[in-house]
Design a protein around this motif. Structure first.
Motif, short mmCIF file in Angstrom:
data_model
loop_
_atom_site.label_atom_id
_atom_site.label_comp_id
_atom_site.label_asym_id
_atom_site.label_seq_id
_atom_site.Cartn_x
_atom_site.Cartn_y
_atom_site.Cartn_z
N PHE A 83 -30.69 -29.48 4.08
CA PHE A 83 -30.69 -27.94 4.36
C PHE A 83 -29.36 -27.35 4.66
CE2 PHE A 83 -34.97 -28.30 2.69
CZ PHE A 83 -35.28 -27.21 2.54
N GLY A 84 -28.59 -28.24 5.16
CA GLY A 84 -27.25 -27.94 6.05
C GLY A 84 -27.45 -26.87 6.77
N MET A 85 -28.51 -27.19 7.87
CA MET A 85 -28.87 -26.45 9.01
C MET A 85 -27.82 -26.20 9.81
SD MET A 85 -32.07 -25.90 8.39
CE MET A 85 -33.73 -26.38 7.66
N ASN A 86 -27.62 -24.90 10.18
CA ASN A 86 -26.35 -24.51 10.95
C ASN A 86 -26.67 -23.73 12.44
OD1 ASN A 86 -27.12 -22.04 9.99
ND2 ASN A 86 -25.17 -22.08 8.64
N ARG A 87 -27.81 -23.45 12.54
CA ARG A 87 -28.32 -22.70 13.76
C ARG A 87 -29.56 -23.60 14.59
NH1 ARG A 87 -24.64 -20.35 12.06
NH2 ARG A 87 -24.55 -18.24 11.70
N ILE A 88 -29.58 -23.38 15.62
CA ILE A 88 -30.40 -24.03 16.81
C ILE A 88 -30.92 -23.31 17.66
CG2 ILE A 88 -28.83 -24.82 18.25
CD1 ILE A 88 -30.28 -27.43 18.45
N GLY A 89 -32.18 -23.55 18.05
CA GLY A 89 -32.78 -22.97 19.48
C GLY A 89 -33.68 -23.84 20.04
N VAL A 90 -33.50 -24.25 21.26
CA VAL A 90 -34.18 -25.33 22.25
C VAL A 90 -34.96 -24.70 23.15
CG1 VAL A 90 -32.18 -26.92 21.64
CG2 VAL A 90 -32.05 -25.27 23.74
N ALA A 91 -35.97 -25.56 23.78
CA ALA A 91 -36.73 -25.51 24.89
C ALA A 91 -37.35 -26.34 25.61
CB ALA A 91 -37.89 -24.14 24.66
N THR A 92 -37.87 -26.47 26.95
CA THR A 92 -38.54 -27.66 27.08
C THR A 92 -39.84 -26.93 28.34
OG1 THR A 92 -38.58 -29.69 28.42
CG2 THR A 92 -36.86 -28.11 28.94
N SER A 93 -40.69 -27.73 28.56
CA SER A 93 -41.82 -27.56 29.47
C SER A 93 -41.20 -28.06 30.88
CB SER A 93 -43.16 -28.08 29.05
OG SER A 93 -43.19 -29.43 28.93
N GLY A 94 -40.24 -28.88 30.67
CA GLY A 94 -39.70 -29.51 31.85
C GLY A 94 -39.71 -31.09 31.96
N PRO A 95 -38.94 -31.61 32.72
CA PRO A 95 -38.79 -33.00 32.64
C PRO A 95 -40.15 -33.73 32.82
CG PRO A 95 -37.54 -32.13 34.48
CD PRO A 95 -38.43 -31.03 33.92
N GLY A 96 -40.05 -34.78 31.62
CA GLY A 96 -41.29 -35.43 31.52
C GLY A 96 -42.24 -34.75 30.75
N GLY A 97 -41.87 -33.39 30.17
CA GLY A 97 -43.03 -32.77 29.36
C GLY A 97 -42.64 -32.57 27.66
N THR A 98 -42.86 -31.55 27.03
CA THR A 98 -42.21 -31.36 25.96
C THR A 98 -40.96 -30.65 25.86
OG1 THR A 98 -44.45 -31.17 25.25
CG2 THR A 98 -43.13 -30.34 23.61
N ILE A 140 -38.44 -29.29 22.53
CA ILE A 140 -38.39 -28.70 21.37
C ILE A 140 -36.96 -28.33 20.83
CG2 ILE A 140 -39.21 -26.46 21.93
CD1 ILE A 140 -40.66 -26.32 19.29
N GLN A 141 -36.63 -28.69 19.69
CA GLN A 141 -35.61 -28.16 18.92
C GLN A 141 -35.93 -27.36 17.47
OE1 GLN A 141 -32.59 -31.16 18.10
NE2 GLN A 141 -32.33 -31.64 20.40
N ILE A 142 -35.56 -26.26 17.31
CA ILE A 142 -35.65 -25.58 16.05
C ILE A 142 -34.49 -25.38 15.44
CG2 ILE A 142 -36.80 -23.54 14.83
CD1 ILE A 142 -38.59 -23.11 17.11
N TYR A 143 -34.22 -25.92 14.17
CA TYR A 143 -32.80 -25.73 13.39
C TYR A 143 -33.15 -24.96 12.42
CZ TYR A 143 -33.18 -30.57 15.40
OH TYR A 143 -33.47 -31.77 15.94
N GLY A 144 -32.32 -23.94 11.88
CA GLY A 144 -32.30 -23.28 10.85
C GLY A 144 -30.96 -22.79 10.26
#
Length: 267
Positions: free
Chosen positions: A244-259, A261-265
């Motif tokens: 899809f040629g993704m060129n954008r990103i958003g990231v987050a985490t619940s903390g070390p050892g947790g979840t 997430i990366q969202i590409y767009g």
């Protein structure tokens, strides 16, 4: 004879001081006010700053979304307060010396502790880590910044351009720090669209990792034939895997050892 040397030393010292260049600088401001014991320079500095604030732009720059101004000795410093002029602003303010300062929409208005408000041009350059492109200046935590960087370093090593930090995808990722593709009762692309993202999007999840770098390594660990790896490369499974040629990103985490997430767009 001794008194002669005292007189000679005094004359040499006076001459050296007279030849010492002024430490003021044009088109910028002092970041260290003079002491009260030196009233003449103090008055001169106030006058210089008054003229600068009312007639000139102070050199400024944005570094990874944080504004800096150029102060004494050509040092870049962070202001004590900051705002960017909007269309609704009156386009004039009164500085610490009671002088009227005019500015344009988009100009950077910033305060230096003990010195008052100043302005920097709306076209102040933006610089930063090429592995964390963030043209909107979206505020990232240190962990989020490291996560974006680790992702783009991996992509660079695999012949892909850096993904750009996207404010809407960042907001969406922060809303989905649980290990589920249907967090909040919807898919990530549906939530991104609800938040205002207009292009295609997809998410990538890892769990149990202690660091951003560890999460990226985890996502890539199964190799090119697996979905996590493909998504790092900008692919999405939409009736079959394709680029899809993704060129954008958003990231987050619940903390070390947790979840993590990366969202590409793509926009």
């Amino acid at each position: 004879m001794l008194s002669y040397f005292y007189v000679l030393f005094a004359l040499i010292s006076a001459q050296a001081l007279a030849q010492k260049p002024s430490d003021h600088f044009a088109a910028t401001i002092r970041d260290t006010p003079p002491t009260q014991a030196d009233p003449a320079p103090a008055a001169r500095v106030r006058q210089e700053n008054k003229q600068i604030a009312t007639t000139q732009y102070v050199p400024g720059r944005w570094v990874d979304g944080a504004f800096q101004y150029k102060g004494a000795g050509d040092r870049w410093s962070a202001p004590s307060a900051l705002r960017v002029a909007k269309d609704s602003d009156p386009h004039v303010f009164v500085n610490a010396d009671g002088e009227t300062v005019e500015y344009e929409t988009g100009d950077v208005l910033f305060r230096v502790e003990g010195m008052g408000w100043f302005k920097a041009d709306k076209n102040s350059p933006k610089t930063g880590d090429p592995m964390v492109p963030n043209p909107t200046g979206f505020a990232l935590s240190a962990t989020e910044r490291a996560y974006v960087r680790a992702t783009n370093v991996w992509r660079q090593q695999h012949g892909k351009p850096a993904l750009v930090v996207d404010p809407i995808l960042m907001k969406t990722a922060r809303q989905r720090t649980v290990f589920s593709h249907t967090a909040n009762g919807m898919m990530s692309w549906d939530q991104a669209a609800r938040n205002g993202f207009t292009g295609p999007a997809t998410d990538n999840l890892s769990s149990g990792d202690r660091t951003p770098e560890g999460s990226v390594q985890n996502l890539a660990a199964d190799g090119p034939s697996e979905g996590h790896y493909k998504q790092l490369m900008g692919w999405k499974n939409s009736n079959g895997w394709r680029d899809f040629g993704m060129n954008r990103i958003g990231v987050a985490t619940s903390g070390p050892g947790g979840t993590w997430i990366q969202i590409y767009g793509r926009q």
